[in-house]
Design a protein around this motif. Structure first.
Motif, PDB file in Angstrom:
ATOM      1  N   LEU A   1       0.568  -1.366   0.256  1.00 43.98           N
ATOM      2  CA  LEU A   1      -0.092  -0.014   0.223  1.00 43.98           C
ATOM      3  C   LEU A   1       0.624   1.300   0.350  1.00 43.98           C
ATOM      4  O   LEU A   1       0.502   2.158  -0.491  1.00 43.98           O
ATOM      5  CB  LEU A   1      -1.008   0.015   1.284  1.00 43.98           C
ATOM      6  CG  LEU A   1      -1.956  -0.962   1.303  1.00 43.98           C
ATOM      7  CD1 LEU A   1      -2.726  -0.933   2.205  1.00 43.98           C
ATOM      8  CD2 LEU A   1      -3.254  -0.258  -0.067  1.00 43.98           C
ATOM      9  N   ARG A   2       2.035   1.039   0.484  1.00 41.00           N
ATOM     10  CA  ARG A   2       2.737   2.535   0.872  1.00 41.00           C
ATOM     11  C   ARG A   2       3.396   2.444  -0.444  1.00 41.00           C
ATOM     12  O   ARG A   2       3.294   3.468  -0.898  1.00 41.00           O
ATOM     13  CB  ARG A   2       3.974   1.773   1.341  1.00 41.00           C
ATOM     14  CG  ARG A   2       4.683   2.670   2.616  1.00 41.00           C
ATOM     15  CD  ARG A   2       5.385   2.849   3.456  1.00 41.00           C
ATOM     16  NE  ARG A   2       4.436   2.009   4.672  1.00 41.00           N
ATOM     17  CZ  ARG A   2       5.598   1.226   5.067  1.00 41.00           C
ATOM     18  NH1 ARG A   2       6.222   0.208   4.554  1.00 41.00           N
ATOM     19  NH2 ARG A   2       4.844   0.709   6.677  1.00 41.00           N
ATOM     20  N   GLU A   3       4.323   1.525  -1.411  1.00 41.98           N
ATOM     21  CA  GLU A   3       4.471   1.878  -2.322  1.00 41.98           C
ATOM     22  C   GLU A   3       3.395   2.158  -4.001  1.00 41.98           C
ATOM     23  O   GLU A   3       3.731   2.976  -4.411  1.00 41.98           O
ATOM     24  CB  GLU A   3       4.694   0.296  -3.418  1.00 41.98           C
ATOM     25  CG  GLU A   3       5.386  -0.053  -3.806  1.00 41.98           C
ATOM     26  CD  GLU A   3       7.195  -0.112  -4.264  1.00 41.98           C
ATOM     27  OE1 GLU A   3       6.926  -0.260  -5.623  1.00 41.98           O
ATOM     28  OE2 GLU A   3       7.432   0.631  -3.170  1.00 41.98           O
ATOM     29  N   ALA A   4       1.791   1.468  -3.187  1.00 39.60           N
ATOM     30  CA  ALA A   4       0.993   2.658  -4.637  1.00 39.60           C
ATOM     31  C   ALA A   4       0.836   4.322  -4.120  1.00 39.60           C
ATOM     32  O   ALA A   4      -0.022   3.927  -5.125  1.00 39.60           O
ATOM     33  CB  ALA A   4      -0.282   0.839  -4.055  1.00 39.60           C
ATOM     34  N   GLY A   5       0.879   4.644  -2.978  1.00 47.48           N
ATOM     35  CA  GLY A   5       1.065   5.563  -2.699  1.00 47.48           C
ATOM     36  C   GLY A   5       0.083   5.898  -1.744  1.00 47.48           C
ATOM     37  O   GLY A   5      -0.342   7.146  -1.295  1.00 47.48           O
ATOM     38  N   ALA A   6      -0.808   4.634  -1.229  1.00 44.71           N
ATOM     39  CA  ALA A   6      -1.943   5.370  -0.173  1.00 44.71           C
ATOM     40  C   ALA A   6      -1.596   5.895   1.412  1.00 44.71           C
ATOM     41  O   ALA A   6      -0.512   5.244   2.036  1.00 44.71           O
ATOM     42  CB  ALA A   6      -2.641   3.750   0.435  1.00 44.71           C
ATOM     43  N   ARG A   7      -2.064   6.483   1.921  1.00 48.90           N
ATOM     44  CA  ARG A   7      -2.055   7.391   3.449  1.00 48.90           C
ATOM     45  C   ARG A   7      -2.505   6.376   4.188  1.00 48.90           C
ATOM     46  O   ARG A   7      -3.832   5.786   4.526  1.00 48.90           O
ATOM     47  CB  ARG A   7      -2.927   8.339   3.363  1.00 48.90           C
ATOM     48  CG  ARG A   7      -2.533   9.519   4.639  1.00 48.90           C
ATOM     49  CD  ARG A   7      -2.514  10.570   3.796  1.00 48.90           C
ATOM     50  NE  ARG A   7      -3.460  10.732   5.858  1.00 48.90           N
ATOM     51  CZ  ARG A   7      -3.516  11.880   5.995  1.00 48.90           C
ATOM     52  NH1 ARG A   7      -4.877  12.746   5.227  1.00 48.90           N
ATOM     53  NH2 ARG A   7      -3.685  13.106   7.418  1.00 48.90           N
ATOM     54  N   LEU A   8      -1.171   5.848   4.951  1.00 48.18           N
ATOM     55  CA  LEU A   8      -1.666   4.514   5.949  1.00 48.18           C
ATOM     56  C   LEU A   8      -1.557   5.416   7.974  1.00 48.18           C
ATOM     57  O   LEU A   8      -1.166   6.031   7.361  1.00 48.18           O
ATOM     58  CB  LEU A   8      -0.257   3.827   6.315  1.00 48.18           C
ATOM     59  CG  LEU A   8       0.130   3.445   5.080  1.00 48.18           C
ATOM     60  CD1 LEU A   8       1.362   2.268   5.250  1.00 48.18           C
ATOM     61  CD2 LEU A   8      -0.797   2.159   4.242  1.00 48.18           C
ATOM     62  N   ILE A   9      -2.626   5.035   8.124  1.00 47.06           N
ATOM     63  CA  ILE A   9      -2.844   5.417   9.553  1.00 47.06           C
ATOM     64  C   ILE A   9      -1.979   4.609  10.111  1.00 47.06           C
ATOM     65  O   ILE A   9      -0.775   5.838  11.151  1.00 47.06           O
ATOM     66  CB  ILE A   9      -3.726   5.418   9.522  1.00 47.06           C
ATOM     67  CG1 ILE A   9      -5.183   6.028   9.358  1.00 47.06           C
ATOM     68  CG2 ILE A   9      -4.493   6.056  11.766  1.00 47.06           C
ATOM     69  CD1 ILE A   9      -6.395   6.249   9.997  1.00 47.06           C
ATOM     70  N   ASP A  10      -1.629   3.659  10.249  1.00 43.96           N
ATOM     71  CA  ASP A  10      -0.809   3.355  11.257  1.00 43.96           C
ATOM     72  C   ASP A  10       0.282   2.181  10.467  1.00 43.96           C
ATOM     73  O   ASP A  10       0.319   2.059   9.169  1.00 43.96           O
ATOM     74  CB  ASP A  10      -1.120   1.014  11.839  1.00 43.96           C
ATOM     75  CG  ASP A  10      -3.011   2.361  12.754  1.00 43.96           C
ATOM     76  OD1 ASP A  10      -2.048   2.719  13.686  1.00 43.96           O
ATOM     77  OD2 ASP A  10      -3.217   1.880  12.998  1.00 43.96           O
TER      78      ASP A  10
END
Ligand code: CO
Length: 142
Positions: free
Chosen positions: A93-102
């Motif tokens: 998800l990080r790689e795909a640019g998604a903003r993570l809360i955790d």
């Protein structure tokens, strides 16, 4: 990466009356009830086939679920997907640019490991990833 829907999280003001609705009116059986300090909630999980309904009561107003309730009132709070490897899922998800809360998984119900993805990354719906507990983690959480 996402295996199936693990549970739907529903924010409630009063856990006992919500449990009465889901167990008596809807006829679901209660799997467990637990305080999860790390999330600032008391949870109750009800069984629907392989999926759970997770009722969340905030431990105080100054918690994520407490703030959700004061802003929007009771209702659907998040959708949780089952994953095998939560670190790999977060990395993808990080790689795909998604903003993570955790950025790092934390403890969820029953010794599971969970992480939240920001609703802005998932069309306005708060998204949770759940890696099921190992047998040892599940036993430790009893
Ligand atoms: Co949840």
């Amino acid at each position: 990466m996402l295996d199936k829907i693990d549970h739907l999280g529903i924010a409630v003001d009063d856990l006992d009356s919500a449990l009465a609705v889901y167990s008596t009116t809807l006829g679901l059986s209660v799997k467990r009830r637990e305080v999860v300090e790390e999330q600032g909630v008391e949870l109750a999980a009800l069984i629907v086939g392989e999926t759970l309904i997770e009722l969340l009561r905030p431990l105080s107003e100054d918690t994520p679920v407490g703030r959700f309730l004061s802003k929007r009132g009771p209702g659907l709070h998040h959708v949780a997907y089952r994953v095998d490897d939560i670190e790999a899922a977060l990395a993808a998800l990080r790689e795909a640019g998604a903003r993570l809360i955790d950025e790092i998984p934390r403890r969820g119900m029953g010794g599971s490991r969970i992480a939240f993805v920001h609703p802005s990354a998932t069309t306005g719906v708060l998204t949770e990833l759940v890696e099921p507990p190992t047998a040892a983690d599940a036993a430790a959480a009893e």
